[in-house]
Write an enzyme that holds these catalytic residues in place. Structure first.
Site, mmCIF file in Angstrom:
data_model
loop_
_atom_site.group_PDB
_atom_site.id
_atom_site.type_symbol
_atom_site.label_atom_id
_atom_site.label_comp_id
_atom_site.label_asym_id
_atom_site.label_seq_id
_atom_site.Cartn_x
_atom_site.Cartn_y
_atom_site.Cartn_z
ATOM 1 N N SER A 8 0.821 -1.245 0.070
ATOM 2 C CA SER A 8 0.057 -0.146 0.055
ATOM 3 C C SER A 8 0.762 1.481 -0.071
ATOM 4 O O SER A 8 0.507 2.177 -0.457
ATOM 5 C CB SER A 8 -0.906 0.048 1.275
ATOM 6 O OG SER A 8 -1.847 -1.083 1.060
ATOM 7 N N THR A 9 2.008 1.134 0.496
ATOM 8 C CA THR A 9 2.845 2.523 0.572
ATOM 9 C C THR A 9 4.201 2.223 0.153
ATOM 10 O O THR A 9 4.788 1.018 0.131
ATOM 11 C CB THR A 9 2.905 3.021 2.018
ATOM 12 O OG1 THR A 9 3.612 2.102 3.003
ATOM 13 C CG2 THR A 9 1.463 3.224 2.474
#
Length: 184
Positions: free
Chosen positions: A10-11
């Site tokens: 996600s990051t």
């Protein structure tokens, strides 16, 4: 038939090593990746991966949540894969649609999702019917009165103002004016 991997975090500060190692154990000939939230519909790595897949291939993911944003999204994606004769293998959940058990699991997921959609629809219809019985109308209140619509039509027929100008006069968009004046 080739195994093709897809992984996502996600990051940008998250590490993909765990997913990459698992996909490599499945002998993936190619691995695509994204460093982007699963809630984003635009995922370039996934788009490239799906374009790369050929009939008979198996899309391998570490977990199902790497592939779909929701159960509905996941089922739609798997249905499209099936239509292209592409299978899915999720390592963590041990789901493999090349086998009968894996197909059964996804058909059960699909049936549950359809059941949930039908329940929501039934509850919505029942709520609207109950509100109508109490005299309430559904929908958004009209922003324009009949007199305002008539005034807009007169301005438009006078051919001195554009739709955008008329909209600005009444505090609505040109598309709203078009809807009421032109009838589109």
């Amino acid at each position: 038939m080739a195994n093709v991997g897809y992984m996502r975090v996600s990051t940008t500060d998250q590490d993909m090593s765990l997913q990459r190692d698992a996909l490599q154990e499945y002998d993936c000939v190619r691995i695509f990746s994204d460093k982007i939230s699963g809630s984003r519909s635009e995922r370039p790595g996934l788009t490239d991966c799906l374009a790369y897949l050929r009939p008979g291939d198996v899309l391998v993911v570490w977990r199902l949540d790497r592939l779909g944003r929701s159960l509905k999204d996941l089922i739609e994606r798997v249905t499209k894969l099936e239509g292209k004769d592409v299978h899915l293998c999720s390592i963590t959940e041990q789901i493999d649609t090349t086998k009968a058990g894996g197909k059964l699991v996804f058909h059960l997921f699909g049936a549950m999702a359809e059941f949930e959609r039908n329940l929501i629809s039934e509850r919505t219809k029942a709520g609207l019917a109950a509100a109508r019985k109490r005299g309430r109308k559904g929908g958004r209140p009209r922003k324009l009165t009949d007199d305002q619509v008539a005034a807009m039509r007169n301005l438009w027929q006078g051919k001195e103002h554009s739709l955008a100008e008329i909209g600005a006069m009444f505090g609505v968009s040109k598309w709203t004016v078009r809807k009421w004046v032109v009838g589109e």
